[in-house]
Design an enzyme around this catalytic site. Structure first.
Site, PDB file in Angstrom:
ATOM      1  N   ARG A 261      -0.236  -8.595  13.686  1.00  0.00           N
ATOM      2  CA  ARG A 261      -0.786  -7.624  12.717  1.00  0.00           C
ATOM      3  C   ARG A 261      -1.661  -8.336  11.688  1.00  0.00           C
ATOM      4  O   ARG A 261      -2.711  -7.831  11.292  1.00  0.00           O
ATOM      5  CB  ARG A 261       0.349  -6.867  12.014  1.00  0.00           C
ATOM      6  CG  ARG A 261       1.018  -5.852  12.922  1.00  0.00           C
ATOM      7  CD  ARG A 261       2.356  -5.397  12.382  1.00  0.00           C
ATOM      8  NE  ARG A 261       2.254  -4.656  11.144  1.00  0.00           N
ATOM      9  CZ  ARG A 261       3.269  -4.489  10.289  1.00  0.00           C
ATOM     10  NH1 ARG A 261       4.449  -5.026  10.548  1.00  0.00           N
ATOM     11  NH2 ARG A 261       3.089  -3.795   9.198  1.00  0.00           N
TER      12      ARG A 261
ATOM     13  N   ARG B 230      -9.675   1.257   8.512  1.00  0.00           N
ATOM     14  CA  ARG B 230      -9.212  -0.090   8.861  1.00  0.00           C
ATOM     15  C   ARG B 230     -10.217  -0.828   9.711  1.00  0.00           C
ATOM     16  O   ARG B 230      -9.951  -1.961  10.122  1.00  0.00           O
ATOM     17  CB  ARG B 230      -7.934   0.046   9.688  1.00  0.00           C
ATOM     18  CG  ARG B 230      -6.686  -0.204   8.896  1.00  0.00           C
ATOM     19  CD  ARG B 230      -5.574   0.277   9.775  1.00  0.00           C
ATOM     20  NE  ARG B 230      -4.480  -0.626   9.722  1.00  0.00           N
ATOM     21  CZ  ARG B 230      -3.334  -0.318   9.122  1.00  0.00           C
ATOM     22  NH1 ARG B 230      -3.167   0.816   8.511  1.00  0.00           N
ATOM     23  NH2 ARG B 230      -2.351  -1.156   9.137  1.00  0.00           N
TER      24      ARG B 230
ATOM     25  N   LYS C 276       0.835  -1.215   0.000  1.00  0.00           N
ATOM     26  CA  LYS C 276       0.000   0.000   0.000  1.00  0.00           C
ATOM     27  C   LYS C 276       0.866   1.261   0.000  1.00  0.00           C
ATOM     28  O   LYS C 276       0.656   2.170  -0.808  1.00  0.00           O
ATOM     29  CB  LYS C 276      -0.939   0.028   1.224  1.00  0.00           C
ATOM     30  CG  LYS C 276      -1.852  -1.164   1.355  1.00  0.00           C
ATOM     31  CD  LYS C 276      -2.730  -1.068   2.583  1.00  0.00           C
ATOM     32  CE  LYS C 276      -1.994  -1.060   3.897  1.00  0.00           C
ATOM     33  NZ  LYS C 276      -1.234  -2.303   4.198  1.00  0.00           N
TER      34      LYS C 276
ATOM     35  N   ARG D 100      11.878  -6.061   4.742  1.00  0.00           N
ATOM     36  CA  ARG D 100      11.703  -4.624   4.463  1.00  0.00           C
ATOM     37  C   ARG D 100      12.692  -3.842   5.323  1.00  0.00           C
ATOM     38  O   ARG D 100      12.943  -4.172   6.473  1.00  0.00           O
ATOM     39  CB  ARG D 100      10.274  -4.197   4.835  1.00  0.00           C
ATOM     40  CG  ARG D 100      10.094  -2.691   4.809  1.00  0.00           C
ATOM     41  CD  ARG D 100       8.654  -2.269   4.811  1.00  0.00           C
ATOM     42  NE  ARG D 100       7.941  -2.602   6.041  1.00  0.00           N
ATOM     43  CZ  ARG D 100       6.650  -2.375   6.226  1.00  0.00           C
ATOM     44  NH1 ARG D 100       5.929  -1.815   5.264  1.00  0.00           N
ATOM     45  NH2 ARG D 100       6.060  -2.713   7.346  1.00  0.00           N
TER      46      ARG D 100
ATOM     47  N   ARG E  48      11.581  -1.900  11.071  1.00  0.00           N
ATOM     48  CA  ARG E  48      10.551  -1.299  11.920  1.00  0.00           C
ATOM     49  C   ARG E  48      10.289  -2.198  13.130  1.00  0.00           C
ATOM     50  O   ARG E  48      10.332  -3.420  13.005  1.00  0.00           O
ATOM     51  CB  ARG E  48       9.248  -1.153  11.105  1.00  0.00           C
ATOM     52  CG  ARG E  48       8.921   0.262  10.713  1.00  0.00           C
ATOM     53  CD  ARG E  48       7.850   0.342   9.670  1.00  0.00           C
ATOM     54  NE  ARG E  48       6.559  -0.221  10.059  1.00  0.00           N
ATOM     55  CZ  ARG E  48       5.480  -0.166   9.275  1.00  0.00           C
ATOM     56  NH1 ARG E  48       5.534   0.440   8.105  1.00  0.00           N
ATOM     57  NH2 ARG E  48       4.340  -0.686   9.656  1.00  0.00           N
TER      58      ARG E  48
HETATM   59  P1  AP5 Z   1       4.901  -1.669   1.752  1.00  0.00           P
HETATM   60  O1  AP5 Z   1       4.530  -0.800   0.605  1.00  0.00           O
HETATM   61  O2  AP5 Z   1       5.733  -1.090   2.832  1.00  0.00           O
HETATM   62  O3  AP5 Z   1       3.597  -2.391   2.339  1.00  0.00           O
HETATM   63  P2  AP5 Z   1       2.366  -1.786   3.150  1.00  0.00           P
HETATM   64  O4  AP5 Z   1       1.146  -2.457   2.654  1.00  0.00           O
HETATM   65  O5  AP5 Z   1       2.394  -0.292   3.151  1.00  0.00           O
HETATM   66  O6  AP5 Z   1       2.753  -2.363   4.579  1.00  0.00           O
HETATM   67  P3  AP5 Z   1       2.668  -1.715   6.036  1.00  0.00           P
HETATM   68  O7  AP5 Z   1       3.348  -2.730   6.922  1.00  0.00           O
HETATM   69  O8  AP5 Z   1       3.238  -0.321   6.102  1.00  0.00           O
HETATM   70  O9  AP5 Z   1       1.178  -1.676   6.256  1.00  0.00           O
HETATM   71  P4  AP5 Z   1       0.411  -1.742   7.558  1.00  0.00           P
HETATM   72  O10 AP5 Z   1      -0.951  -1.536   7.072  1.00  0.00           O
HETATM   73  O11 AP5 Z   1       0.613  -2.929   8.420  1.00  0.00           O
HETATM   74  O12 AP5 Z   1       1.132  -0.629   8.437  1.00  0.00           O
HETATM   75  P5  AP5 Z   1       0.871   0.925   8.623  1.00  0.00           P
HETATM   76  O13 AP5 Z   1       2.179   1.594   8.482  1.00  0.00           O
HETATM   77  O14 AP5 Z   1      -0.269   1.392   7.809  1.00  0.00           O
HETATM   78  O15 AP5 Z   1       5.641  -2.963   1.122  1.00  0.00           O
HETATM   79  C1  AP5 Z   1       6.156  -3.982   1.979  1.00  0.00           C
HETATM   80  C2  AP5 Z   1       7.508  -4.468   1.427  1.00  0.00           C
HETATM   81  O16 AP5 Z   1       7.280  -5.158   0.198  1.00  0.00           O
HETATM   82  C3  AP5 Z   1       8.503  -3.345   1.111  1.00  0.00           C
HETATM   83  O17 AP5 Z   1       9.785  -3.798   1.452  1.00  0.00           O
HETATM   84  C4  AP5 Z   1       8.388  -3.152  -0.413  1.00  0.00           C
HETATM   85  O18 AP5 Z   1       9.599  -2.697  -0.985  1.00  0.00           O
HETATM   86  C5  AP5 Z   1       8.033  -4.571  -0.867  1.00  0.00           C
HETATM   87  N1  AP5 Z   1       7.161  -4.604  -2.048  1.00  0.00           N
HETATM   88  C6  AP5 Z   1       6.060  -3.829  -2.272  1.00  0.00           C
HETATM   89  N2  AP5 Z   1       5.483  -4.171  -3.446  1.00  0.00           N
HETATM   90  C7  AP5 Z   1       6.228  -5.191  -3.962  1.00  0.00           C
HETATM   91  C8  AP5 Z   1       6.141  -5.963  -5.167  1.00  0.00           C
HETATM   92  N3  AP5 Z   1       5.172  -5.781  -6.090  1.00  0.00           N
HETATM   93  N4  AP5 Z   1       7.070  -6.918  -5.365  1.00  0.00           N
HETATM   94  C9  AP5 Z   1       8.055  -7.126  -4.459  1.00  0.00           C
HETATM   95  N5  AP5 Z   1       8.192  -6.433  -3.306  1.00  0.00           N
HETATM   96  C10 AP5 Z   1       7.297  -5.463  -3.060  1.00  0.00           C
HETATM   97  O19 AP5 Z   1       0.392   0.977  10.128  1.00  0.00           O
HETATM   98  C11 AP5 Z   1       1.276   0.718  11.196  1.00  0.00           C
HETATM   99  C12 AP5 Z   1       0.501   0.725  12.506  1.00  0.00           C
HETATM  100  O20 AP5 Z   1      -0.110   2.009  12.719  1.00  0.00           O
HETATM  101  C13 AP5 Z   1      -0.656  -0.273  12.612  1.00  0.00           C
HETATM  102  O21 AP5 Z   1      -0.231  -1.567  12.993  1.00  0.00           O
HETATM  103  C14 AP5 Z   1      -1.526   0.395  13.691  1.00  0.00           C
HETATM  104  O22 AP5 Z   1      -0.998   0.208  14.968  1.00  0.00           O
HETATM  105  C15 AP5 Z   1      -1.393   1.871  13.339  1.00  0.00           C
HETATM  106  N6  AP5 Z   1      -2.427   2.312  12.377  1.00  0.00           N
HETATM  107  C16 AP5 Z   1      -2.245   2.712  11.104  1.00  0.00           C
HETATM  108  N7  AP5 Z   1      -3.423   3.050  10.524  1.00  0.00           N
HETATM  109  C17 AP5 Z   1      -4.370   2.869  11.473  1.00  0.00           C
HETATM  110  C18 AP5 Z   1      -5.781   3.026  11.481  1.00  0.00           C
HETATM  111  N8  AP5 Z   1      -6.459   3.446  10.408  1.00  0.00           N
HETATM  112  N9  AP5 Z   1      -6.444   2.715  12.629  1.00  0.00           N
HETATM  113  C19 AP5 Z   1      -5.787   2.304  13.722  1.00  0.00           C
HETATM  114  N10 AP5 Z   1      -4.454   2.116  13.788  1.00  0.00           N
HETATM  115  C20 AP5 Z   1      -3.744   2.404  12.662  1.00  0.00           C
END
Ligand code: AP5
Length: 210
Positions: A166, A88, A15, A122, A155
């Protein structure tokens, strides 16, 4: 082109990676709740202090904290926007529908075994939140952010035991949004493991201009 977009998908689906490309190449304002919360933790703000313990354990920050902040942030945007990591939960989706008429929800689908490998391999910039992958998307200079030169790190929530939580939290709280948005015909699923980062972007772009 669609102009009010939500990116949905499990942790590690891509994402954040896609949100940054869509924002750079198609001019969307991208709003990532994960980046916003990590910045708040880094800066030691009240929000960061409240959010840290939930994030470190891989749990969601409570709805009452997130919903109010996102309402303010979304109200500040003019033009096309893209939400990465919000909503979410069903409560967040209901709150969002009260303030914005979302055109399209793109669900990035990736199997669990690929997700775990992506997250453990990552590496993230603790300063500007750009993400890399040791194999699929390495930085130009080993261990160093291309953009700001900061040392990359794993991270805290990318440790394997936290990743498992998660994924469980995703299944329990976020997966129901697939039905929620399918019912009103706004959901399109794109495979996130079917090719390179650029291949996935090309498929997302087709959906956006369809
Ligand atoms: P990446 O793009 O980093 O993946 P992502 O889907 O963004 O993963 P996140 O772990 O950031 O998502 P998340 O939803 O768990 O965490 P968030 O930061 O939102 O890609 C992952 C890896 O794959 C990278 O190394 C990339 O290079 C590689 N990659 C990507 N595409 C590829 C491809 N096509 N081929 C090969 N490799 C590829 O949230 C963190 C925390 O914040 C949550 O756990 C929660 O505590 C809090 N939080 C955030 N939003 C909310 C909310 N709305 N409500 C409540 N708590 C929240």
């Amino acid at each position: 082109m669609k102009s009010k977009i939500v990116l949905l998908g499990p942790p590690g689906a891509g994402k954040g990676t896609q949100a940054k490309i869509i924002s750079n190449k198609l001019g969307f304002t991208s709003l990532s709740t994960g980046d916003m919360l990590r910045k708040a933790v880094r800066n030691g703000t009240e929000l960061g202090k409240q959010a840290k313990k939930y994030m470190d354990e891989g749990n969601l920050v409570p709805n009452d904290i997130i919903i109010g902040i996102m309402k303010e942030k979304i109200a500040e945007i003019s033009g096309a926007f893209l939400l990465d990591g919000y909503p979410r939960t069903i409560q967040q989706a209901d709150a969002l529908s009260a303030i914005a008429d979302i055109d399209l929800v793109i669900n990035i689908d990736v199997p669990d075994n690929v997700l775990v490998k992506r997250l453990t391999e990552r590496r993230s910039c603790p300063k500007c939140d750009i993400v890399y992958h040791l194999v699929n998307n390495p930085p130009k200079k080993d261990g160093i952010c291309d953009v700001c030169g900061t040392k990359l790190c794993l991270r805290d929530d990318d440790k394997e035991e936290v990743i498992m939580n998660r994924l469980n939290v995703y299944r329990e709280s976020t997966l129901p949004l697939i039905d929620y948005y399918s019912r009103n015909g706004k959901l399109v699923t794109v495979r996130g493991d079917d090719g390179t980062i650029n291949d996935v972007f090309a498929n997302i772009k087709k959906v956006l201009i369809d």
